[in-house]
Design an enzyme around this catalytic site. Sequence first.
Site, PDB file in Angstrom:
ATOM      1  N   HIS A 189      42.771  43.433  26.573  1.00  0.00           N
ATOM      2  CA  HIS A 189      41.702  42.701  25.887  1.00  0.00           C
ATOM      3  C   HIS A 189      41.972  42.638  24.389  1.00  0.00           C
ATOM      4  O   HIS A 189      41.697  41.637  23.739  1.00  0.00           O
ATOM      5  CB  HIS A 189      40.352  43.394  26.142  1.00  0.00           C
ATOM      6  CG  HIS A 189      39.537  42.674  27.159  1.00  0.00           C
ATOM      7  ND1 HIS A 189      38.568  43.275  27.896  1.00  0.00           N
ATOM      8  CD2 HIS A 189      39.569  41.379  27.548  1.00  0.00           C
ATOM      9  CE1 HIS A 189      38.028  42.382  28.707  1.00  0.00           C
ATOM     10  NE2 HIS A 189      38.616  41.234  28.512  1.00  0.00           N
ATOM     11  N   ARG A 296      42.588  32.076  38.039  1.00  0.00           N
ATOM     12  CA  ARG A 296      43.143  33.118  38.911  1.00  0.00           C
ATOM     13  C   ARG A 296      42.016  34.088  39.274  1.00  0.00           C
ATOM     14  O   ARG A 296      41.821  35.112  38.622  1.00  0.00           O
ATOM     15  CB  ARG A 296      44.265  33.864  38.177  1.00  0.00           C
ATOM     16  CG  ARG A 296      45.493  33.009  37.863  1.00  0.00           C
ATOM     17  CD  ARG A 296      46.539  33.837  37.129  1.00  0.00           C
ATOM     18  NE  ARG A 296      47.864  33.269  37.176  1.00  0.00           N
ATOM     19  CZ  ARG A 296      48.442  32.609  36.162  1.00  0.00           C
ATOM     20  NH1 ARG A 296      47.787  32.427  35.028  1.00  0.00           N
ATOM     21  NH2 ARG A 296      49.673  32.147  36.273  1.00  0.00           N
ATOM     22  N   ARG A 332      41.461  29.181  42.268  1.00  0.00           N
ATOM     23  CA  ARG A 332      42.514  29.625  43.177  1.00  0.00           C
ATOM     24  C   ARG A 332      41.983  30.888  43.862  1.00  0.00           C
ATOM     25  O   ARG A 332      41.575  31.833  43.176  1.00  0.00           O
ATOM     26  CB  ARG A 332      43.765  29.933  42.343  1.00  0.00           C
ATOM     27  CG  ARG A 332      45.051  29.981  43.115  1.00  0.00           C
ATOM     28  CD  ARG A 332      45.695  31.308  43.364  1.00  0.00           C
ATOM     29  NE  ARG A 332      45.813  32.241  42.299  1.00  0.00           N
ATOM     30  CZ  ARG A 332      46.909  32.448  41.568  1.00  0.00           C
ATOM     31  NH1 ARG A 332      47.966  31.716  41.731  1.00  0.00           N
ATOM     32  NH2 ARG A 332      46.940  33.409  40.679  1.00  0.00           N
ATOM     33  N   GLU A 431      54.596  27.234  46.010  1.00  0.00           N
ATOM     34  CA  GLU A 431      55.289  28.298  45.287  1.00  0.00           C
ATOM     35  C   GLU A 431      56.264  29.067  46.172  1.00  0.00           C
ATOM     36  O   GLU A 431      56.816  30.076  45.781  1.00  0.00           O
ATOM     37  CB  GLU A 431      54.293  29.240  44.584  1.00  0.00           C
ATOM     38  CG  GLU A 431      53.060  29.576  45.367  1.00  0.00           C
ATOM     39  CD  GLU A 431      52.027  30.341  44.565  1.00  0.00           C
ATOM     40  OE1 GLU A 431      52.221  30.601  43.380  1.00  0.00           O
ATOM     41  OE2 GLU A 431      50.995  30.702  45.167  1.00  0.00           O
ATOM     42  N   ASN A 454      56.233  29.902  38.730  1.00  0.00           N
ATOM     43  CA  ASN A 454      56.557  31.324  38.516  1.00  0.00           C
ATOM     44  C   ASN A 454      57.050  31.944  39.822  1.00  0.00           C
ATOM     45  O   ASN A 454      58.055  32.655  39.862  1.00  0.00           O
ATOM     46  CB  ASN A 454      55.332  32.103  38.025  1.00  0.00           C
ATOM     47  CG  ASN A 454      54.704  31.466  36.807  1.00  0.00           C
ATOM     48  OD1 ASN A 454      55.373  30.703  36.122  1.00  0.00           O
ATOM     49  ND2 ASN A 454      53.452  31.760  36.533  1.00  0.00           N
ATOM     50  N   ASP A 455      56.309  31.664  40.891  1.00  0.00           N
ATOM     51  CA  ASP A 455      56.723  32.190  42.181  1.00  0.00           C
ATOM     52  C   ASP A 455      57.805  31.335  42.831  1.00  0.00           C
ATOM     53  O   ASP A 455      58.675  31.864  43.510  1.00  0.00           O
ATOM     54  CB  ASP A 455      55.513  32.306  43.124  1.00  0.00           C
ATOM     55  CG  ASP A 455      54.739  33.576  42.851  1.00  0.00           C
ATOM     56  OD1 ASP A 455      55.382  34.635  42.718  1.00  0.00           O
ATOM     57  OD2 ASP A 455      53.504  33.513  42.735  1.00  0.00           O
ATOM     58  N   ARG A 465      60.244  38.406  39.808  1.00  0.00           N
ATOM     59  CA  ARG A 465      59.827  37.887  38.509  1.00  0.00           C
ATOM     60  C   ARG A 465      59.413  38.980  37.520  1.00  0.00           C
ATOM     61  O   ARG A 465      59.336  38.742  36.319  1.00  0.00           O
ATOM     62  CB  ARG A 465      58.703  36.855  38.678  1.00  0.00           C
ATOM     63  CG  ARG A 465      57.431  37.425  39.246  1.00  0.00           C
ATOM     64  CD  ARG A 465      56.469  36.332  39.667  1.00  0.00           C
ATOM     65  NE  ARG A 465      55.410  36.126  38.695  1.00  0.00           N
ATOM     66  CZ  ARG A 465      54.319  35.387  38.921  1.00  0.00           C
ATOM     67  NH1 ARG A 465      54.172  34.752  40.060  1.00  0.00           N
ATOM     68  NH2 ARG A 465      53.391  35.271  38.016  1.00  0.00           N
ATOM     69  N   CYS A 502      51.342  24.255  37.458  1.00  0.00           N
ATOM     70  CA  CYS A 502      50.551  25.258  36.738  1.00  0.00           C
ATOM     71  C   CYS A 502      51.359  26.528  36.422  1.00  0.00           C
ATOM     72  O   CYS A 502      50.816  27.485  35.891  1.00  0.00           O
ATOM     73  CB  CYS A 502      49.295  25.612  37.525  1.00  0.00           C
ATOM     74  SG  CYS A 502      49.641  26.331  39.123  1.00  0.00           S
TER      75      CYS A 502
HETATM   76  C1  PEP Z   1      52.846  30.605  39.815  1.00  0.00           C
HETATM   77  O1  PEP Z   1      53.303  31.318  40.699  1.00  0.00           O
HETATM   78  O2  PEP Z   1      53.508  29.801  39.131  1.00  0.00           O
HETATM   79  C2  PEP Z   1      51.400  30.673  39.494  1.00  0.00           C
HETATM   80  C3  PEP Z   1      50.832  29.805  38.676  1.00  0.00           C
HETATM   81  O3  PEP Z   1      50.678  31.680  40.041  1.00  0.00           O
HETATM   82  P1  PEP Z   1      50.760  33.190  39.502  1.00  0.00           P
HETATM   83  O4  PEP Z   1      51.534  33.188  38.214  1.00  0.00           O
HETATM   84  O5  PEP Z   1      49.346  33.613  39.338  1.00  0.00           O
HETATM   85  O6  PEP Z   1      51.471  33.879  40.611  1.00  0.00           O
HETATM   86 MG    MG Z   2      52.012  32.378  42.052  1.00  0.00          MG
END
Ligand code: PEP
Ligand code: MG
Length: 570
Positions: A189, A296, A332, A431, A454-455, A465, A502
């Site tokens: 925070h 999220r 999500r 993803e 990201n995934d 990751r 995203c």
């Molecule tokens: C992703 O995987 O790109 C994503 C947006 O979800 P998170 O980063 O929450 O896994």
């Molecule tokens: Mg993800």
Amino acid sequence: MKILEGIPVSTGIAIGPACIIERPKLNIERKRIHPDEVALEIRKFHKAITELGEEIDHLIADLSQPQDNRDILTTHKMILQDVEFAANISRLVKNELCGIEEAINRHFTNVVNLFNDMENEYFSLRSSDYEDVAYRLLSKLLNQKSNYFAKLSENSIMITKNITPSEVTRVFNKNIAGFCTEGGSKNSHSSIIARSMNLPTLVDIQDLLQMVNDKDLLIIDGNLGKLIINPDKKTQDHYQKLLAEEKTQLNYLQTLIGKKCVTTDGKVIKLMCNIEIPEEISNVVKLKSDGVGLFRTEFLFMDKNRLPSEDQQFEIYRDIVKQLSPDPVVFRTIDVGGDKLSGLLNIEHELNPNLGTRGIRISLKHIPIFKVQLRAILRASVFGNVKVMFPMISTVGEILRIKEILKECREELKTEKIPFKSDIKIGAMIEIPSAAITSDNLAQECDFLSIGTNDLVQYTLAVDRDNELVDEYYIPHHPSVLRLLKLTADNGYKYNVPVAICGEMASEEKYIPFLLGLGINEFSVSPGRLLMVKNTIMKCNYQKAVAKTNQILKENTYIDVMKRIEEFRL
Ligand code: PEP
Ligand code: MG
């Protein structure tokens, strides 16, 4: 001149003299009290709660504080007002006949340890809030003055071992240039507030307090994660120049707020925000983005002793939706590894959590919990523009099952005469490679797709990751990833289903023209990156981007891909 490395939590450059701040240690006596003294101790406790509550109210009422700071103070007020917390501490005093200070200390230490043991970054975020409230309550009871920030001067760089969220809010009016801490994490925070204050900040700097002396000249490079101590003349000149350029750029980016995000040849792009906690909404509103493209929701579940009820979730979702209406909010559903919620869901420890019961797999394994979340989201839909999407989809069968569950939720709500909108849009996150490869099937069953790079990078390249030891293998521009992105975008187009992006790739300047060239016209990025992304998109020509993207897609190695990307950089 010495250079230390840290984790940058808020970008930007700061130059100023060091000011070391040490928080006085609290001396908590272990004493045994007489049963007759229990009531007195508990009275002292309630008095301290009331006084601290009033102080927090006073700060919340200070409208010069950014909304984020006031939201976090509201969280602190909630910790203080939690009946379970007061009851636990009073019980400790009664049962163990210890002083109130010791009882408070023990209670908060337990809570903080519990959060830290869960090895999740979000919990350290929460634990620092608890530490903060505990420190303030205890210093009140021990009559310890807390004016240790008095020595901070304007434009200085604050150096501390750690900093709590309320301490960051207290330095808000001091006009410091930036700060550095020896401990801390990127998403605490304190870090969130630092970001909202646009204060260049580095955390997790090893041996910081040994290396820096009061009044040393410091430079924070929040872009590269470097702290430069007593820089030579050449370095100073270099950073003074960068600082001036940065100020000009920041002023310019602010002028983009409220402007339509459109390419030079007129293609309108939807630019939305990714958020983790409701406190971030004020930023989204300030930036006048096109809504929230990824909320999220799992962050609402992770710091609780018990799962939030349908009503609790509904109220949070409703408030967010109302604030952003008519812009959309994409919820999500929970996406965590089973290990993160093991305390709440009674899930076994798994050897490979990322390949285990994660994301939608948890929801489909715990349908009553999933239904509570879906019902809360459906109920919130009455208050604005609600969409829902599902993480870690690997097969179209999961979407079909989700649709059945959604149908049941709608029928239940109807029977209970609880209002909801019957036509909320549903989406699959892309993803996992299997989802990208079968995105034609998914597109036919969904109202939208949202690519989580990201995934997608993690699973396509088999690279964790979160493991910095294999960082070099985490290559978002690997041709395999780019081809999956292309396939998904094309399938979206074919079936007339919008495709959003995203993941973090969407906020990396170098990838933006490529993504635009795929035909993706919805980007969701973290609020702190939004204006930079907007600026980049607004400098792009869509038709040229399409041509460039097609050339990039022909490359066979990620090295050649990068060469092309660099060549085409605007
Ligand atoms: C992703 O995987 O790109 C994503 C947006 O979800 P998170 O980063 O929450 O896994
Ligand atoms: Mg993800």
